[in-house]
Enzyme design. Structure first.
Site, mmCIF file in Angstrom:
data_model
loop_
_atom_site.group_PDB
_atom_site.id
_atom_site.type_symbol
_atom_site.label_atom_id
_atom_site.label_comp_id
_atom_site.label_asym_id
_atom_site.label_seq_id
_atom_site.Cartn_x
_atom_site.Cartn_y
_atom_site.Cartn_z
ATOM 1 N N THR A 15 8.063 -13.792 -3.746
ATOM 2 C CA THR A 15 6.609 -13.045 -3.472
ATOM 3 C C THR A 15 5.983 -13.434 -4.951
ATOM 4 O O THR A 15 6.497 -13.323 -5.847
ATOM 5 C CB THR A 15 6.845 -11.577 -3.303
ATOM 6 O OG1 THR A 15 5.412 -11.098 -3.112
ATOM 7 C CG2 THR A 15 7.531 -10.822 -4.144
ATOM 8 N N LYS A 20 5.156 -5.526 -4.648
ATOM 9 C CA LYS A 20 6.294 -5.705 -3.481
ATOM 10 C C LYS A 20 7.529 -6.095 -4.184
ATOM 11 O O LYS A 20 8.646 -5.515 -3.783
ATOM 12 C CB LYS A 20 5.963 -6.991 -2.829
ATOM 13 C CG LYS A 20 5.189 -7.049 -1.369
ATOM 14 C CD LYS A 20 5.175 -8.190 -0.614
ATOM 15 C CE LYS A 20 4.068 -8.079 0.122
ATOM 16 N NZ LYS A 20 4.096 -9.490 1.221
ATOM 17 N N ASP A 73 6.024 -10.356 5.095
ATOM 18 C CA ASP A 73 4.397 -10.662 5.517
ATOM 19 C C ASP A 73 4.205 -8.997 5.965
ATOM 20 O O ASP A 73 4.882 -8.376 6.838
ATOM 21 C CB ASP A 73 4.078 -11.561 6.556
ATOM 22 C CG ASP A 73 2.634 -12.014 6.274
ATOM 23 O OD1 ASP A 73 2.335 -12.513 5.318
ATOM 24 O OD2 ASP A 73 1.950 -11.374 7.269
ATOM 25 N N ALA A 74 3.094 -8.687 5.386
ATOM 26 C CA ALA A 74 2.610 -7.362 5.886
ATOM 27 C C ALA A 74 1.125 -6.962 6.237
ATOM 28 O O ALA A 74 0.531 -8.065 5.751
ATOM 29 C CB ALA A 74 3.105 -6.129 4.790
ATOM 30 N N LYS A 174 7.063 6.193 -2.278
ATOM 31 C CA LYS A 174 6.432 5.240 -1.303
ATOM 32 C C LYS A 174 7.732 4.733 -0.440
ATOM 33 O O LYS A 174 7.478 4.558 0.694
ATOM 34 C CB LYS A 174 5.788 4.142 -2.039
ATOM 35 C CG LYS A 174 5.160 3.254 -1.008
ATOM 36 C CD LYS A 174 4.174 2.034 -1.553
ATOM 37 C CE LYS A 174 3.912 1.094 -0.586
ATOM 38 N NZ LYS A 174 3.171 0.146 -1.290
HETATM 39 P P1 IMP Z 1 0.851 -9.862 2.282
HETATM 40 O O1 IMP Z 1 0.325 -10.967 3.565
HETATM 41 O O2 IMP Z 1 2.257 -9.391 2.905
HETATM 42 O O3 IMP Z 1 0.843 -10.080 1.024
HETATM 43 O O4 IMP Z 1 0.037 -8.587 2.587
HETATM 44 C C1 IMP Z 1 -1.519 -8.617 3.047
HETATM 45 C C2 IMP Z 1 -2.306 -7.767 2.477
HETATM 46 O O5 IMP Z 1 -1.877 -6.594 3.075
HETATM 47 C C3 IMP Z 1 -2.119 -7.606 1.038
HETATM 48 O O6 IMP Z 1 -2.973 -8.233 0.168
HETATM 49 C C4 IMP Z 1 -2.319 -6.061 0.728
HETATM 50 O O7 IMP Z 1 -3.872 -6.034 0.408
HETATM 51 C C5 IMP Z 1 -2.139 -5.361 2.101
HETATM 52 N N1 IMP Z 1 -0.726 -4.799 1.962
HETATM 53 C C6 IMP Z 1 0.581 -5.197 2.491
HETATM 54 N N2 IMP Z 1 1.402 -4.185 2.223
HETATM 55 C C7 IMP Z 1 0.845 -3.389 1.686
HETATM 56 C C8 IMP Z 1 1.330 -2.436 1.022
HETATM 57 O O8 IMP Z 1 2.584 -1.879 1.060
HETATM 58 N N3 IMP Z 1 0.337 -1.354 0.484
HETATM 59 C C9 IMP Z 1 -0.953 -1.567 0.463
HETATM 60 N N4 IMP Z 1 -1.431 -2.913 0.911
HETATM 61 C C10 IMP Z 1 -0.603 -3.576 1.503
#
Ligand code: IMP
Length: 203
Positions: A15, A20, A73-74, A174
């Site tokens: 990452t 994260k 991925d989130a 968190k």
């Molecule tokens: P990623 O593709 O997993 O990096 O997440 C996509 C976007 O979702 C990130 O740029 C954050 O803006 C948002 N995001 C994902 N996880 C979180 C979290 O735990 N807290 C706040 N924003 C998050």
């Protein structure tokens, strides 16, 4: 793992997101895992399914690193916006940002939302991707609160919490509720169970 007969497997958490990385570090250290964080960019395919995105990224990361590797991925899914930004959260955070989301939510009473996490672990021993998911329900705050965390943390209030946003919580707090902590805990339990069966050279 050390608690299970001294066995362990080294893996890489891929990452570029320091927030994260810190959250994973807190959880995996508790389990006594041996891991390192690799701030490597992985291509993100376009898909409505976070699991597909994570699967694709972990296979790419493995093709480069050739070690057991984990990618997560989130996304933030807002009910009144029909799940937007969802899998587009990263792009939306960079473009519209928190202000843009709050603007879309102006005057909207129904503020329910959830964060979802898909964690993909590629294991060279099983030669497969193992997938773990987690979710947290909550709502979108009227205004940003807190300087901690990252991304949309200052506007997300977890329903199981005390009214504070993720942005007002330390990593440990968190991790009591978060989508990522939930997928990471599932992975950690799974790995702990499996480690007794893993032969050298992963010992
Ligand atoms: P990623 O593709 O997993 O990096 O997440 C996509 C976007 O979702 C990130 O740029 C954050 O803006 C948002 N995001 C994902 N996880 C979180 C979290 O735990 N807290 C706040 N924003 C998050």
């Amino acid at each position: 793992m050390s608690r299970k007969g001294g066995r362990s497997i080294r893996f890489v958490v891929v990452t570029t997101n320091k927030g994260k990385a810190e959250e994973f570090r807190e959880i995996f250290t508790r389990y006594g895992f041996k891991f390192r964080v690799e701030p490597m960019e992985t291509p993100e395919i376009q898909s409505m399914d976070l699991r597909e995105i994570a699967r694709n990224s972990v296979l790419y990361a493995y093709s480069v690193l050739r070690e057991p590797v984990l990618v997560e991925d989130a996304g933030l899914f807002i009910d009144s916006l029909k799940g937007f930004p969802g899998p587009f959260s990263s792009y939306v955070f960079k473009t519209l940002g928190i202000r843009g989301i709050l603007k879309l939510m102006e005057g909207v009473k129904e503020r329910r939302a959830r964060f979802k996490s898909a964690l993909a672990f590629y294991c060279p021993i099983t030669d497969s991707v193992h997938m773990f998911t987690g979710e947290v329900e909550g709502w979108i705050a009227e205004k940003p609160r807190g300087e901690k965390g990252f991304g949309f943390d200052p506007i997300f209030v977890p329903a199981e919490g005390d009214g504070r946003t993720f942005g007002e919580m330390d990593v440990e707090e968190k991790n009591e509720f978060s989508h990522r902590a939930r997928s990471a805990e599932k992975f950690a339990k799974w790995l702990s169970e499996r480690l007794v069966e893993i032969p050298p050279p992963y010992e």
